[in-house]
Design a protein around this motif. Structure first.
Motif, PDB file in Angstrom:
ATOM      1  N   UNK A  34      21.822  12.506  71.382  1.00 10.01           N
ATOM      2  CA  UNK A  34      20.626  12.896  72.713  1.00 10.01           C
ATOM      3  C   UNK A  34      19.821  14.247  71.935  1.00 10.01           C
ATOM      4  N   UNK A  35      18.768  14.428  72.423  1.00 10.55           N
ATOM      5  CA  UNK A  35      17.958  15.577  72.167  1.00 10.55           C
ATOM      6  C   UNK A  35      18.495  16.385  73.518  1.00 10.55           C
ATOM      7  N   UNK A  36      18.908  17.661  73.377  1.00 12.79           N
ATOM      8  CA  UNK A  36      19.476  18.480  74.324  1.00 12.79           C
ATOM      9  C   UNK A  36      18.789  19.859  74.192  1.00 12.79           C
ATOM     10  N   UNK A  37      17.984  20.280  75.268  1.00 12.69           N
ATOM     11  CA  UNK A  37      17.070  21.488  75.225  1.00 12.69           C
ATOM     12  C   UNK A  37      17.229  22.178  76.389  1.00 12.69           C
ATOM     13  N   UNK A  38      17.239  23.571  76.189  1.00  9.29           N
ATOM     14  CA  UNK A  38      16.977  24.526  77.390  1.00  9.29           C
ATOM     15  C   UNK A  38      15.936  25.474  76.790  1.00  9.29           C
ATOM     16  N   UNK A  39      15.056  25.793  78.014  1.00  9.32           N
ATOM     17  CA  UNK A  39      14.112  26.759  77.844  1.00  9.32           C
ATOM     18  C   UNK A  39      14.669  27.984  77.608  1.00  9.32           C
ATOM     19  N   UNK A  40      14.950  28.794  76.566  1.00  6.28           N
ATOM     20  CA  UNK A  40      15.860  29.820  76.683  1.00  6.28           C
ATOM     21  C   UNK A  40      15.747  30.397  75.200  1.00  6.28           C
ATOM     22  N   UNK A  41      16.501  31.600  75.110  1.00  4.35           N
ATOM     23  CA  UNK A  41      16.330  32.443  73.668  1.00  4.35           C
ATOM     24  C   UNK A  41      17.710  32.169  72.847  1.00  4.35           C
ATOM     25  N   UNK A  42      18.752  31.523  73.614  1.00  6.81           N
ATOM     26  CA  UNK A  42      19.904  30.989  72.898  1.00  6.81           C
ATOM     27  C   UNK A  42      20.208  29.547  73.479  1.00  6.81           C
ATOM     28  N   UNK A  43      21.242  29.180  72.685  1.00  2.00           N
ATOM     29  CA  UNK A  43      21.867  27.998  72.977  1.00  2.00           C
ATOM     30  C   UNK A  43      22.935  28.052  74.145  1.00  2.00           C
ATOM     31  N   UNK A  44      22.977  27.171  74.899  1.00  7.21           N
ATOM     32  CA  UNK A  44      23.999  27.095  76.145  1.00  7.21           C
ATOM     33  C   UNK A  44      24.814  25.897  76.034  1.00  7.21           C
ATOM     34  N   UNK A  45      26.031  25.977  76.347  1.00  5.14           N
ATOM     35  CA  UNK A  45      27.232  24.967  76.406  1.00  5.14           C
ATOM     36  C   UNK A  45      27.590  24.800  77.641  1.00  5.14           C
ATOM     37  N   UNK A  46      27.576  23.432  78.313  1.00  7.16           N
ATOM     38  CA  UNK A  46      28.110  23.111  79.635  1.00  7.16           C
ATOM     39  C   UNK A  46      28.897  21.818  79.492  1.00  7.16           C
ATOM     40  N   UNK A  47      29.652  21.631  80.478  1.00  2.38           N
ATOM     41  CA  UNK A  47      30.238  20.192  80.703  1.00  2.38           C
ATOM     42  C   UNK A  47      29.401  19.332  81.488  1.00  2.38           C
ATOM     43  N   UNK A  48      29.320  18.222  80.839  1.00  4.11           N
ATOM     44  CA  UNK A  48      28.254  17.282  81.617  1.00  4.11           C
ATOM     45  C   UNK A  48      29.042  16.585  82.511  1.00  4.11           C
ATOM     46  N   UNK A  49      28.284  16.159  83.638  1.00  3.14           N
ATOM     47  CA  UNK A  49      28.922  15.316  84.782  1.00  3.14           C
ATOM     48  C   UNK A  49      29.575  14.173  84.446  1.00  3.14           C
ATOM     49  N   UNK A  50      30.519  13.601  85.271  1.00  2.00           N
ATOM     50  CA  UNK A  50      31.059  12.535  85.027  1.00  2.00           C
ATOM     51  C   UNK A  50      30.391  11.010  84.839  1.00  2.00           C
ATOM     52  N   UNK A  51      29.331  11.264  85.570  1.00  2.00           N
ATOM     53  CA  UNK A  51      28.495  10.173  85.494  1.00  2.00           C
ATOM     54  C   UNK A  51      27.204  10.169  84.507  1.00  2.00           C
ATOM     55  N   UNK A  52      27.161  10.957  83.563  1.00  2.00           N
ATOM     56  CA  UNK A  52      26.242  11.332  82.435  1.00  2.00           C
ATOM     57  C   UNK A  52      26.256  10.080  81.528  1.00  2.00           C
ATOM     58  N   UNK A  53      24.822   9.742  81.227  1.00  3.98           N
ATOM     59  CA  UNK A  53      24.498   8.356  80.444  1.00  3.98           C
ATOM     60  C   UNK A  53      25.115   8.561  79.129  1.00  3.98           C
ATOM     61  N   UNK A  54      25.390   9.690  78.420  1.00  3.59           N
ATOM     62  CA  UNK A  54      25.775   9.906  77.097  1.00  3.59           C
ATOM     63  C   UNK A  54      26.971  10.905  77.091  1.00  3.59           C
ATOM     64  N   UNK A  55      28.299  10.909  76.625  1.00  2.00           N
ATOM     65  CA  UNK A  55      29.091  11.825  76.488  1.00  2.00           C
ATOM     66  C   UNK A  55      29.492  12.432  77.791  1.00  2.00           C
ATOM     67  N   UNK A  56      29.586  11.442  78.832  1.00  2.00           N
ATOM     68  CA  UNK A  56      30.178  11.758  80.191  1.00  2.00           C
ATOM     69  C   UNK A  56      31.344  12.624  80.141  1.00  2.00           C
ATOM     70  N   UNK A  57      31.314  13.554  80.860  1.00  2.00           N
ATOM     71  CA  UNK A  57      32.708  14.635  81.237  1.00  2.00           C
ATOM     72  C   UNK A  57      32.930  15.182  79.839  1.00  2.00           C
ATOM     73  N   UNK A  58      32.006  15.353  78.827  1.00  2.00           N
ATOM     74  CA  UNK A  58      32.370  16.287  77.709  1.00  2.00           C
ATOM     75  C   UNK A  58      31.561  17.398  77.633  1.00  2.00           C
ATOM     76  N   UNK A  59      31.965  18.381  76.772  1.00  2.00           N
ATOM     77  CA  UNK A  59      31.267  19.660  76.445  1.00  2.00           C
ATOM     78  C   UNK A  59      30.010  19.321  75.702  1.00  2.00           C
ATOM     79  N   UNK A  60      28.808  19.971  75.942  1.00  2.00           N
ATOM     80  CA  UNK A  60      27.592  19.656  75.210  1.00  2.00           C
ATOM     81  C   UNK A  60      26.839  20.751  74.929  1.00  2.00           C
TER      82      UNK A  60
END
Length: 184
Positions: free
Chosen positions: A41-67
């Motif tokens: 997936x293309x994952x973006x945040x409108x910020x000056x640095x990258x951010x990592x979160x744990x995706x929700x369990x119902x995410x369409x791709x990489x559910x429950x994983x850190x992204x």
């Protein structure tokens, strides 16, 4: 800058100064594959640095994983609530480069819509922690325009006009009451 609903602006106005609300944007399409041929997936945040979160369990791709969401400038407008209209979101991703252009071109040649997942997060400027409460909104990007320096599109919810309503085939084996007897 993201256009926010008045309720969100009011909530931000009373929030502590060290807490900043941000939007995570995830674009998913069957043509988005990594170097090994796996879905990505293309994952973006409108910020000056990258951010990592744990995706929700119902995410369409990489559910429950850190992204990791890459710092990429984009503009996002919340959908309106006009009567008789479906809410559409205008999304513009600026400064697309070698990372995004191959994915955008692959999606442009396909009939499948791009899935857009929007996740609001809170960034604590003192600790640099990113908090995600698990709320994600899924939309479908329907019209995409690609220029040399930006990708623009309009996203909305499910296409209710073309949604399949009947899931069972009406045949005599399933519904014997459909039998037509002429002359009666």
């Amino acid at each position: 800058m993201t256009d926010l609903p008045p309720e969100w602006v009011e909530a931000m106005a009373v929030a502590p100064a060290n807490r900043v609300d941000k939007i995570l944007l995830e674009l998913i399409h069957p043509a988005f594959l990594d170097d090994l041929g796996n879905p990505t997936a293309i994952r973006a945040i409108d910020d000056t640095q990258d951010r990592t979160i744990t995706l929700e369990a119902t995410a369409p791709l990489n559910a429950g994983q850190s992204a990791t969401f890459t710092a990429i400038p984009f503009r996002f407008g919340w959908p309106g609530q006009a009567e008789g209209q479906t809410g559409e979101v205008a999304i513009t991703i600026d400064n697309i480069g070698r990372e995004i252009m191959p994915y955008a071109e692959a999606a442009a040649g396909s009939n499948s819509p791009v899935i857009v997942v929007i996740r609001p997060v809170v960034v604590d400027l003192d600790t640099n922690a990113t908090t995600f409460n698990g709320a994600a909104f899924m939309l479908y990007l329907r019209s995409i325009t690609i220029s040399e320096d930006a990708v623009e599109g309009r996203a909305s919810g499910a296409d209710l006009v073309n949604l399949q309503t009947l899931r069972l085939a009406y045949d005599l084996a399933t519904y014997p009451g459909l039998t037509y007897v002429p002359g009666q």
